[in-house]
Enzyme design. Sequence first.
Site, PDB file in Angstrom:
ATOM      1  N   ALA A   1       0.907  -1.006   0.011  1.00 57.17           N
ATOM      2  CA  ALA A   1       0.150  -0.252  -0.082  1.00 57.17           C
ATOM      3  C   ALA A   1       0.861   1.227  -0.018  1.00 57.17           C
ATOM      4  CB  ALA A   1      -0.827   0.210   1.184  1.00 57.17           C
ATOM      5  N   GLY A  16       0.665  -5.057   0.706  1.00 57.53           N
ATOM      6  CA  GLY A  16      -0.794  -5.061   0.039  1.00 57.53           C
ATOM      7  C   GLY A  16      -0.505  -5.641  -1.497  1.00 57.53           C
ATOM      8  N   GLU A  36      -0.952  -9.252  -0.716  1.00 56.21           N
ATOM      9  CA  GLU A  36      -2.554  -9.450  -0.547  1.00 56.21           C
ATOM     10  C   GLU A  36      -3.191  -9.450  -1.497  1.00 56.21           C
ATOM     11  OE1 GLU A  36      -1.801  -6.140   2.784  1.00 56.21           O
ATOM     12  OE2 GLU A  36      -2.913  -7.629   4.055  1.00 56.21           O
ATOM     13  N   GLU A  69       4.806  -5.167   6.834  1.00 59.91           N
ATOM     14  CA  GLU A  69       4.173  -3.945   7.453  1.00 59.91           C
ATOM     15  C   GLU A  69       4.528  -3.963   8.895  1.00 59.91           C
ATOM     16  OE1 GLU A  69       2.602  -6.424   5.926  1.00 59.91           O
ATOM     17  OE2 GLU A  69       0.774  -5.499   4.586  1.00 59.91           O
TER      18      GLU A  69
END
Length: 258
Positions: free
Chosen positions: A65, A109, A112, A132
């Site tokens: 992200a 992300g 993911e 993260e």
Amino acid sequence: MAYETLIVEIEDHVATIKLNRPDALNALNTQLLGELADALADADGNDKVRCIILTGSAKAFAAGADIKEMSEKTFVEMFLSDFFGSETAAICRTRKPIIAAVAGYALGGGCELAMMCDFIIAADNAKFGQPEINLGVLAGIGGTQRLTRFVGKSKSMDMHLTGRFMEAEEAERAGLVSRVVPAKQLMEEAQAAAQKIAEKSQLAAMMVKEAVNRAYEVPLNEGLLFERRLFHSLFNTEDQAEGMAAFMEKRTAQFRDR
Ligand code: CO8
């Protein structure tokens, strides 16, 4: 439709969606995920598309992200906007099969997002990770749940707690990716797999997706019943009759999605 953060091409019944934020290693921001949700909905609704490939660049599928977009946000802003909630839910509503073709970094992300696809073909230079924890946070769009289902508790804990990266070979051994190919052949392999899927009855292909995904959501008995009912239902289609007749007549089936 024109997108700023994606390049979409449709050829031979396959939509290839390429994440395109090269300056940020395809970091996922609100705009990109929104555009991706739209592009997937378009592909889902396009009769010419029978399979979808989601890919990034040679260096990064997606490096996570977008930290720059998130860094200044407060809990209240995150919570009230349900940050990334609607976009990721929309991505997961795609009904046609999606192959993730992953080269380079698939982190946070990015990892993911790859796991939201139906299967992952990895280039031999792919690196997966949930780093993260190095930012003082944890995965937020499925990592703790999906990675654990893919690779089991021990390796998932290892990845999330240490933040280490997993090379493609380890990812294949662990069951995160379905195959590893030389980086130069990644798109060729993904195209070939997508073509194979595109040749099948779309009814059966979409039901396979629904049934396999059920395995992650319901108890075994419910999943078995769901699968059996889908199987029964296909006996009300021309494609089942054609597929079985073609086998007996020793010819290639001509599916018509009916
Ligand atoms: N966000 C924003 N920008 C990024 C990101 C990112 N995740 N990753 C890389 N970039 C940018 C860099 O800032 C840099 O930009 P600039 O040139 O303007 O400084 C450019 O991309 C190139 O990156 P590097 O110079 O760092 O390239 P390197 O080859 O040296 O390193 C790495 C590559 C190892 C991938 C490194 O960039 C890196 O560690 N990136 C961050 C990886 C990471 O921590 N990912 C997890 C992010 S958090 C997350 O994904 C949470 C998901 C859940 C959201 C839940 C919402 C509910």
